[in-house]
Design an enzyme around this catalytic site. Sequence first.
Site, mmCIF file in Angstrom:
data_model
loop_
_atom_site.group_PDB
_atom_site.id
_atom_site.type_symbol
_atom_site.label_atom_id
_atom_site.label_comp_id
_atom_site.label_asym_id
_atom_site.label_seq_id
_atom_site.Cartn_x
_atom_site.Cartn_y
_atom_site.Cartn_z
ATOM 1 N N HIS A 138 1.533 -2.640 -7.639
ATOM 2 C CA HIS A 138 1.222 -1.732 -6.533
ATOM 3 C C HIS A 138 0.566 -2.498 -5.375
ATOM 4 O O HIS A 138 0.005 -3.567 -5.574
ATOM 5 C CB HIS A 138 0.258 -0.620 -6.973
ATOM 6 C CG HIS A 138 0.950 0.548 -7.603
ATOM 7 N ND1 HIS A 138 1.207 0.612 -8.953
ATOM 8 C CD2 HIS A 138 1.438 1.695 -7.073
ATOM 9 C CE1 HIS A 138 1.820 1.745 -9.233
ATOM 10 N NE2 HIS A 138 1.978 2.426 -8.108
ATOM 11 N N LYS A 142 -4.588 -0.001 -3.666
ATOM 12 C CA LYS A 142 -4.721 0.900 -4.818
ATOM 13 C C LYS A 142 -6.035 0.649 -5.543
ATOM 14 O O LYS A 142 -6.384 -0.490 -5.839
ATOM 15 C CB LYS A 142 -3.528 0.736 -5.761
ATOM 16 C CG LYS A 142 -3.531 1.782 -6.865
ATOM 17 C CD LYS A 142 -2.170 1.977 -7.469
ATOM 18 C CE LYS A 142 -2.210 2.989 -8.600
ATOM 19 N NZ LYS A 142 -2.643 4.325 -8.150
HETATM 20 N N1 LIG Z 1 0.515 11.640 -7.829
HETATM 21 C C1 LIG Z 1 1.291 10.903 -7.031
HETATM 22 O O1 LIG Z 1 2.524 11.050 -6.984
HETATM 23 C C2 LIG Z 1 0.632 9.912 -6.122
HETATM 24 C C3 LIG Z 1 1.375 9.125 -5.234
HETATM 25 C C4 LIG Z 1 0.683 8.269 -4.359
HETATM 26 C C5 LIG Z 1 -0.711 8.234 -4.384
HETATM 27 N N2 LIG Z 1 -1.388 9.013 -5.279
HETATM 28 C C6 LIG Z 1 -2.862 9.081 -5.311
HETATM 29 O O2 LIG Z 1 -3.249 9.905 -4.206
HETATM 30 C C7 LIG Z 1 -4.525 9.490 -3.739
HETATM 31 C C8 LIG Z 1 -4.458 9.168 -2.246
HETATM 32 O O3 LIG Z 1 -3.541 8.118 -2.031
HETATM 33 P P1 LIG Z 1 -3.325 7.523 -0.543
HETATM 34 O O4 LIG Z 1 -2.374 6.397 -0.709
HETATM 35 O O5 LIG Z 1 -3.017 8.608 0.418
HETATM 36 O O6 LIG Z 1 -4.802 6.946 -0.264
HETATM 37 P P2 LIG Z 1 -5.530 6.739 1.143
HETATM 38 O O7 LIG Z 1 -6.720 5.874 0.840
HETATM 39 O O8 LIG Z 1 -4.552 6.294 2.192
HETATM 40 O O9 LIG Z 1 -6.015 8.197 1.561
HETATM 41 C C9 LIG Z 1 -6.972 8.901 0.845
HETATM 42 C C10 LIG Z 1 -7.737 9.735 1.864
HETATM 43 O O10 LIG Z 1 -8.546 10.680 1.149
HETATM 44 C C11 LIG Z 1 -9.762 10.807 1.872
HETATM 45 N N3 LIG Z 1 -10.769 11.399 0.996
HETATM 46 C C12 LIG Z 1 -11.642 10.794 0.148
HETATM 47 N N4 LIG Z 1 -12.400 11.714 -0.487
HETATM 48 C C13 LIG Z 1 -11.999 12.923 -0.019
HETATM 49 C C14 LIG Z 1 -12.393 14.254 -0.274
HETATM 50 N N5 LIG Z 1 -13.355 14.543 -1.169
HETATM 51 N N6 LIG Z 1 -11.775 15.262 0.378
HETATM 52 C C15 LIG Z 1 -10.800 14.998 1.275
HETATM 53 N N7 LIG Z 1 -10.373 13.749 1.561
HETATM 54 C C16 LIG Z 1 -10.968 12.731 0.923
HETATM 55 C C17 LIG Z 1 -10.069 9.402 2.356
HETATM 56 O O11 LIG Z 1 -10.983 9.420 3.465
HETATM 57 C C18 LIG Z 1 -8.675 8.895 2.739
HETATM 58 O O12 LIG Z 1 -8.379 9.145 4.108
HETATM 59 C C19 LIG Z 1 -4.949 8.305 -4.644
HETATM 60 O O13 LIG Z 1 -5.711 8.815 -5.722
HETATM 61 C C20 LIG Z 1 -3.601 7.789 -5.146
HETATM 62 O O14 LIG Z 1 -3.740 7.093 -6.377
HETATM 63 C C21 LIG Z 1 -0.745 9.827 -6.143
#
Ligand SMILES: NC(=O)c1ccc[n+]([C@@H]2O[C@H](COP(=O)([O-])OP(=O)(O)OC[C@H]3O[C@@H](n4cnc5c(N)ncnc54)[C@H](O)[C@@H]3O)[C@@H](O)[C@H]2O)c1
Length: 248
Positions: A138, A142
Amino acid sequence: MDVILVGYGRMGHEIEQVLVERGHRCVARIDPKASGADARSLEEASAAADCAIEFANGEGVVDNARWYAAHAVPAVVGTTGWEAERDTVREIVESARTGYLWGANFSVGANLFFALVEAAGVLLDRFEDYDAMMFETHHRHKKDSPSGTALEAARRLLRVHGRKSDIVTEALQRPIEPHELHVASMRGGSVPGVHELTFDSPFDSITIRHSARTRAGFALGSVLAAEWLAGRSGFFSVDDFFADRLQG
Ligand SMILES: NC(=O)c1ccc[n+]([C@@H]2O[C@H](COP(=O)([O-])OP(=O)(O)OC[C@H]3O[C@@H](n4cnc5c(N)ncnc54)[C@H](O)[C@@H]3O)[C@@H](O)[C@H]2O)c1
């Protein structure tokens, strides 16, 4: 549907695009830090929404679940890294009788990968020369490792593959035991996500590989899941949703 986006990072932006493409409206973007967000927390948001889609940070999952329950807003949660809180969230959702659907991987291709892992696990269990191992790569941002997807694939393999009973995720400084399934991780660059299950024998090697090209596949799966969740109550995993899709 009117949707609240919780987490307006990379995934939040992708989901917003898919929502618009599928005729939905994004009524609030919640993020404590991101520019373009409408509110820093759910407390500041209007409760008038048909659904929330959360891809944020594992530390906020329980508080957010309390908010969804209190405001009767169904939620699709793709945030990873909150396995230890799963039962707490389940209790919150079940006592409020709202809808909640969580998953480590919402992509259609990855869920087909899980189905193939299970099928291969059954078949290869009959041939003792083949030893299973798993590898995932990844992007450098991550935060958790191994990925939730790798752990899910590994658990599914263990359920059907009699010769493997334990998942090992650390770098090994010893020979691996036959009953151990090694799940190794690598981080760097911009890789959206690669997962590989290999069955290796002295004669040849069989690999099942899922390679995500963009994040749009995850975003689409989460929006399709939100559409599926509408009108349902209960604590669902993404498997419940894909089981419907895979069975036609
Ligand atoms: N399930 C899936 O299919 C899948 C796919 C991709 C990513 N993810 C997961 O999704 C999450 C986000 O991934 P990303 O790539 O967008 O990360 P990212 O770091 O680009 O974005 C995450 C955002 O969430 C915000 N945040 C933190 N705490 C928060 C809260 N309590 N309330 C609202 N916003 C909050 C952060 O400020 C940030 O802007 C991670 O946990 C990642 O592992 C899951």
